[in-house]
Design an enzyme around this catalytic site. Sequence first.
Site, short mmCIF file in Angstrom:
data_model
loop_
_atom_site.label_atom_id
_atom_site.label_comp_id
_atom_site.label_asym_id
_atom_site.label_seq_id
_atom_site.Cartn_x
_atom_site.Cartn_y
_atom_site.Cartn_z
N LYS A 81 0.85 -1.20 0.00
CA LYS A 81 0.00 0.00 0.00
C LYS A 81 0.88 1.25 0.00
O LYS A 81 2.09 1.16 0.26
CB LYS A 81 -0.91 -0.01 1.23
CG LYS A 81 -0.16 0.02 2.56
CD LYS A 81 -1.08 -0.24 3.75
CE LYS A 81 -0.28 -0.27 5.04
NZ LYS A 81 -1.10 -0.69 6.19
N TYR A 87 15.16 30.67 6.44
CA TYR A 87 13.95 31.34 6.96
C TYR A 87 14.04 31.54 8.47
O TYR A 87 14.47 30.64 9.20
CB TYR A 87 12.71 30.50 6.67
CG TYR A 87 12.26 30.57 5.23
CD1 TYR A 87 11.93 31.78 4.63
CD2 TYR A 87 12.15 29.41 4.47
CE1 TYR A 87 11.50 31.83 3.32
CE2 TYR A 87 11.72 29.45 3.16
CZ TYR A 87 11.40 30.66 2.58
OH TYR A 87 10.97 30.72 1.29
C1 LIG Z 1 -0.28 -1.71 6.87
C2 LIG Z 1 -0.86 -2.99 7.31
C3 LIG Z 1 -0.06 -4.14 7.49
C4 LIG Z 1 1.45 -4.11 7.39
O1 LIG Z 1 1.99 -3.48 8.53
P1 LIG Z 1 3.58 -3.48 8.81
O2 LIG Z 1 3.66 -3.04 10.23
O3 LIG Z 1 4.19 -2.50 7.87
O4 LIG Z 1 4.07 -4.85 8.61
C5 LIG Z 1 -0.71 -5.33 7.76
N1 LIG Z 1 -2.06 -5.40 7.92
C6 LIG Z 1 -2.85 -4.30 7.79
C7 LIG Z 1 -4.32 -4.43 7.98
C8 LIG Z 1 -2.28 -3.07 7.51
O5 LIG Z 1 -3.08 -1.99 7.41
#
Ligand SMILES: *Cc1c(COP(=O)(O)O)cnc(C)c1O
Length: 410
Positions: free
Chosen positions: A56, A292
């Site tokens: 994702k 800045y």
């Molecule tokens: C993002 C996510 C993961 C992966 O999490 P990590 O801590 O990066 O391994 C797994 N399950 C769900 C439902 C998530 O939203």
Amino acid sequence: MSESEADVPRVFRPARALPTDVVRPTRAVVDLDSLRHNLHLLRGAAPGVAIWGVVKADAYGHGAKAVARTLERAGIDGLCVALVEEGVELREAGVTAPILVMGGYYGNAYSELVHHRLTVVLQSEGELEALADAVRRSDGAPLEAHLKVDTGMGRLGERRENWDRWAARLRDRPEIIFDGLMTHLATADRPSTGNAPEQLRNFEEATAIFKRHGLVPRARHAENSAALLGDHPHYDLARPGILLYGVSPFSDGELPASEASRALLRRLRPAMSVKSRIVSLRVLDAGDPVGYGSAFRARRRSLIATVPMGYADGLSRALSNNGELLVRGRRAPIAGVVSMDMTMIDVTDIPGAALGDEVTLLGGRAAPDSGEGTHAFEIGATELAARAGTIPWEILTNISRRVPRFYRGA
Ligand SMILES: *Cc1c(COP(=O)(O)O)cnc(C)c1O
């Protein structure tokens, strides 16, 4: 617009500059061999467990298409995304592995899910009907879905009091194949204090309720990266994200209980580094201001370098007068506030610092005697997160789309 076009909503996909468009020297380099190495480590840690890599948010900033293709060629069992849009992007890039859409919002895009054979995570009773409708309006072939139960995360998934009724309704839905039962843990990265054991007990209860209705999912899953390194028994499938990218999910002195898991953390290879070059260099007198708000003043005659990378690229403004970048293998402190497109660093103590020198925000190999693994970064996402008061996930996903990604390794 024809009826079938109206049925399939438009889904917009993220886009970004191509490496060939790049003039500015700021870039991210993603090492695909490291991804494969990390996947291999996870397989070793959980033999027999199907690994569904989480890609994702553009694969945590690493570029979802390249990462997904690499993991698919390396034999990963499936992929997980948050958005329908992200799943469509991967299908259009030719990815054929199963893709689980975890984000919990499908809007009116159920037909898009069916069309692209994306696996939906159902969060509530009503979604059963919506998906079943979409299946009937397509070729009618039953679609696989995963059901999510809220065991203590309080975010998505059906609440305990509805599990029994939900199971009964699923039984009456031949359009839907019960492919998975899943939950998500709130505190897997805090094994010493968290409520993960209680969540896992609740997950067993949910499993038993579905079973009483004659429903046994093909796969059960609850483990993110931190949980995958925990000392409970594994489920059929795991959903690691950050570990695949070579970054530890643990911080604040927390570590997994087992020595094998700690050894795995030491052998991870961070996959993404971020680099730029010095584009301007000036000598300042004691008392001269920088940037800045004149938030930095030279305390001595100083050599100040300008690096074309700012908060709009993902170099957090929280690193103002706080972070360090690497130049010629040494650390140069950030001087003043990070601005949108540029950051100044004090290179007075770096012998030979010159215009055009490479500057590293994230990466650089740690010294062999640092106690870190041989592939550890000198400046890792964990360090940047600690300095900026956030978590490594945010550091990685904040590397913005105007930083082109270059890929190394086949
Ligand atoms: C993002 C996510 C993961 C992966 O999490 P990590 O801590 O990066 O391994 C797994 N399950 C769900 C439902 C998530 O939203």
